[in-house]
Write an enzyme that holds these catalytic residues in place. Structure first.
Site, PDB file in Angstrom:
ATOM      1  N   CYS A 143       0.823  -1.207   0.000  1.00  0.00           N
ATOM      2  CA  CYS A 143       0.000   0.000   0.000  1.00  0.00           C
ATOM      3  C   CYS A 143       0.864   1.268   0.000  1.00  0.00           C
ATOM      4  CB  CYS A 143      -0.929   0.008   1.208  1.00  0.00           C
ATOM      5  SG  CYS A 143      -0.064  -0.122   2.788  1.00  0.00           S
ATOM      6  N   CYS A 151       8.054  -2.241  14.949  1.00  0.00           N
ATOM      7  CA  CYS A 151       6.626  -1.897  15.077  1.00  0.00           C
ATOM      8  C   CYS A 151       5.753  -2.842  14.263  1.00  0.00           C
ATOM      9  CB  CYS A 151       6.402  -0.451  14.637  1.00  0.00           C
ATOM     10  SG  CYS A 151       7.038   0.771  15.803  1.00  0.00           S
ATOM     11  N   CYS A 223     -12.271 -35.900  14.126  1.00  0.00           N
ATOM     12  CA  CYS A 223     -11.504 -36.798  13.262  1.00  0.00           C
ATOM     13  C   CYS A 223     -10.437 -36.058  12.470  1.00  0.00           C
ATOM     14  CB  CYS A 223     -12.445 -37.528  12.301  1.00  0.00           C
ATOM     15  SG  CYS A 223     -13.318 -36.437  11.142  1.00  0.00           S
ATOM     16  N   CYS A 250     -26.228 -26.940   9.047  1.00  0.00           N
ATOM     17  CA  CYS A 250     -26.163 -26.559  10.459  1.00  0.00           C
ATOM     18  C   CYS A 250     -25.150 -27.364  11.261  1.00  0.00           C
ATOM     19  CB  CYS A 250     -27.545 -26.692  11.105  1.00  0.00           C
ATOM     20  SG  CYS A 250     -28.175 -28.388  11.205  1.00  0.00           S
ATOM     21  N   HIS A 255     -30.874 -34.795   9.861  1.00  0.00           N
ATOM     22  CA  HIS A 255     -32.171 -34.666  10.524  1.00  0.00           C
ATOM     23  C   HIS A 255     -33.346 -34.530   9.565  1.00  0.00           C
ATOM     24  CE1 HIS A 255     -31.854 -30.445   9.468  1.00  0.00           C
ATOM     25  NE2 HIS A 255     -30.691 -30.362  10.116  1.00  0.00           N
ATOM     26  N   CYS A 260     -33.527 -27.250   9.414  1.00  0.00           N
ATOM     27  CA  CYS A 260     -32.514 -26.975  10.445  1.00  0.00           C
ATOM     28  C   CYS A 260     -33.128 -26.255  11.645  1.00  0.00           C
ATOM     29  CB  CYS A 260     -31.374 -26.154   9.855  1.00  0.00           C
ATOM     30  SG  CYS A 260     -30.424 -27.011   8.581  1.00  0.00           S
ATOM     31  N   CYS A 300     -55.113 -45.368  47.906  1.00  0.00           N
ATOM     32  CA  CYS A 300     -56.456 -45.487  47.344  1.00  0.00           C
ATOM     33  C   CYS A 300     -56.466 -45.026  45.892  1.00  0.00           C
ATOM     34  CB  CYS A 300     -57.442 -44.655  48.159  1.00  0.00           C
ATOM     35  SG  CYS A 300     -59.139 -44.751  47.557  1.00  0.00           S
ATOM     36  N   CYS A 307     -60.324 -29.302  41.882  1.00  0.00           N
ATOM     37  CA  CYS A 307     -61.558 -28.723  41.347  1.00  0.00           C
ATOM     38  C   CYS A 307     -62.788 -29.419  41.911  1.00  0.00           C
ATOM     39  CB  CYS A 307     -61.574 -28.795  39.828  1.00  0.00           C
ATOM     40  SG  CYS A 307     -61.764 -30.457  39.146  1.00  0.00           S
ATOM     41  N   CYS A 312     -61.035 -42.135  38.783  1.00  0.00           N
ATOM     42  CA  CYS A 312     -60.307 -43.382  39.024  1.00  0.00           C
ATOM     43  C   CYS A 312     -58.860 -43.242  38.570  1.00  0.00           C
ATOM     44  CB  CYS A 312     -61.001 -44.522  38.279  1.00  0.00           C
ATOM     45  SG  CYS A 312     -60.117 -46.108  38.400  1.00  0.00           S
TER      46      CYS A 312
END
Length: 541
Positions: A143, A151, A223, A250, A255, A260, A300, A307, A312
């Site tokens: 540049c 530096c 791996c 993803c 899936h 995703c 029981c 309520c 049963c």
């Protein structure tokens, strides 16, 4: 396991149209011999090992260098900026021109005479530390900015340690040009050779980290491989050389037919609610009046909700309040009955809905764990050892097992898909109540057909066929091959239903799923490694 001929006959009659659809296809396969369901090597994805990573990067760099007449570090800067998309670089070049292309990527291509003129002075003042240095102790970047080597080195060391090795910009104020990697390497290696190696490794791994077509295999432990897709279908499922199958979009496990987003939400929901659901299912019953879960605290079996409704514990039905040792008022219950609960309101309705899909999802996950290939391998070994059997080709067993496990994976993911597709979390305003009911019935009919055939195939493969006489083995072989073909056809229909009838018409959201393939998740082929000295530099992750 013995055959149940009556059950099989009724089942075949019920799904006759599924058999009709594959009859011609099956006849062709039978004439040619057993079809192999294992993954064939494909050219649409590549496995990049640490030995072949340099070759993969060099190929793209060479293409860029030849077409734009660039040096290697300039080509790398362009490709990193455009995420290693060579076609995108050329598109920008044609559309905006070379100067605009270079400026946006931070590439400065200047004449060598311009750079040498800045070093004609014997002494140069560094504008960073404001000390005077001999010209040979300073460095001028492309540049045009020149600072002392000390530096520059400090700047490069900080950037490398901060993880910015791939795009280290010039130190000058408002200069966004990328520094020459050769200068960086020379200055850093003089102080810290290991840090210079780290810099080179980062540049090499940029081919994976910054490349939208390449991703690391998400295996644990890792791996060391990466996978590159060769086309624009980024929503695909691939298989690494290590055997792990994953979604390229993803990096989660394969899936489909879930999108995703659906799969991410499902995993989070299972993590947050599965333990609660298991406890509620085991320890509570829903009140038949207010539908709130009620826990039994005593022995029981006549329970009373807050309520006021007595019911049963065994069957969940409403009862009277009076009871004796052998009788409950207004109720007779000889055995427990598992009945579908009526739709309820609020949180409890959603809880039971989630429980419905989760239990079925979990059932297929458990079945996958229980259906072990080792058991079938033992049966195949026993068959191969029997001298009276003319054929020694029992690939129909392993092919049937592959079709079984693949279709189970589709089924378990289909329940996660259905939970979101027909709920309000993602598609609340996409369908009217009537449309949702029609589409849900269509989907569940196909899902149920697939599930029934999968369970039948599982039953066939669980039979003790290793000891069967020859004629019975041949009959079982035909059943397994035919059922596998039926399941393949039903899987394809299920995907067509999801893509065209369910996800296709959506207006407010786009959910893309990996396409169905009879051969299953694609196994990536190996990318050749570089030969010679250049191919031995990278040590991997």
């Amino acid at each position: 396991m013995e055959e149940n001929s009556g059950h099989e006959s009724s089942d075949d009659d019920f799904y006759n149209r599924a058999y009709d659809d594959v009859e011609d296809e099956f006849q062709e396969r039978d004439d040619e011999g057993d079809v192999s369901w294992s993954n064939a090597e494909s050219l649409s994805s590549k496995v990049i090992r640490k030995e072949s990573l340099l070759a993969a990067q060099k190929a793209d760099l060479q293409r860029m260098m030849e077409l734009l007449s660039l040096k290697e570090h300039h080509a790398r800067t362009l490709l990193i900026h455009y995420r290693w998309d060579v076609d995108k670089v050329f598109a920008v070049f044609v559309e905006k021109g070379k100067e605009r292309l270079y400026a946006e990527a931070g590439v400065s291509v200047v004449d060598s005479n311009t750079l040498s003129s800045s070093r004609s002075f014997s002494k140069i003042i560094c504008e960073i530390c404001y000390e005077e240095f001999p010209a040979n102790e300073t460095t001028t970047m492309e540049c045009g900015h020149c600072f002392c080597n000390q530096c520059w080195t400090e700047h490069f060391v900080i950037k490398i340690n901060e993880g910015q090795s791939r795009r280290i910009t010039c130190m000058a104020h408002k200069c966004y040009s990328i520094c020459d990697e050769g200068n960086i390497r020379n200055l850093v290696s003089a102080r810290d050779p290991k840090l210079a190696e780290k810099f080179d490794r980062f540049l090499l791994e940029s081919y994976i980290e910054d490349n939208k077509r390449v991703k690391w295999c998400p295996s644990v432990p890792h791996c060391g491989n990466a996978v590159r897709v060769e086309n624009d279908e980024y929503c695909s499922e691939v298989e690494c050389a290590c055997g792990l199958q994953f979604c390229f979009s993803c990096s989660s496990e394969a899936h489909s037919p879930c999108s995703c987003l659906m799969w991410e939400l499902w995993l989070q929901k299972c993590k947050d609610e599965s333990e609660v659901v298991d406890w509620i299912t085991e320890n509570t019953r829903a009140c038949p009046k207010c539908h709130k879960p009620v826990q039994k605290m005593g022995g029981c079996n006549l329970i009373k909700c807050i309520c006021g409704q007595p019911f049963c514990w065994l069957c969940g039905a409403a009862t009277g309040t009076e009871h004796t040792w052998d009788h409950i008022s207004n109720h007779q219950c000889g055995r427990y009955k598992e009945e579908h609960r009526q739709e309820t309101e609020g949180a409890l309705k959603e809880l039971w809905r989630y429980t419905h899909y989760y239990n079925r999802y979990k059932a297929h996950v458990d079945s996958l764990k229980a259906e072990l290939k080792e058991k079938l391998d033992q049966k195949i070994a026993t068959l191969e050892s029997r001298a009276e059997l003319e054929t020694k080709d029992f690939s129909w067993v392993s092919n049937g097992f592959y079709r079984l496990t693949r279709s189970r994976q589709i089924l378990l993911h289909s329940y996660a898909f259905a939970y979101f597709m027909f709920g309000d979390e993602l598609f609340k305003n996409e369908m009217s109540s009537q449309e949702k009911t029609i589409k849900q019935n269509l989907f569940e009919d196909q899902q149920q057909q697939l599930e029934t055939n999968v369970e039948r195939l599982s039953m066939f493969l669980e039979e003790r066929f290793a000891q069967y006489p020859k004629d019975k083995i041949l009959k079982l072989r035909m059943k397994v091959i035919t059922r596998s073909a039926v399941i393949d056809n039903l899987c394809r229909k299920l995907y067509d239903c999801i893509e065209n009838e369910l996800l296709g018409p959506l207006q407010q959201a786009t959910h893309i799923i990996a396409p169905y393939s009879s051969k299953g998740v694609e196994r990536a082929s190996e990318l050749p490694a570089m030969t010679g000295k250049e191919g031995t530099n990278y040590e991997g992750r």
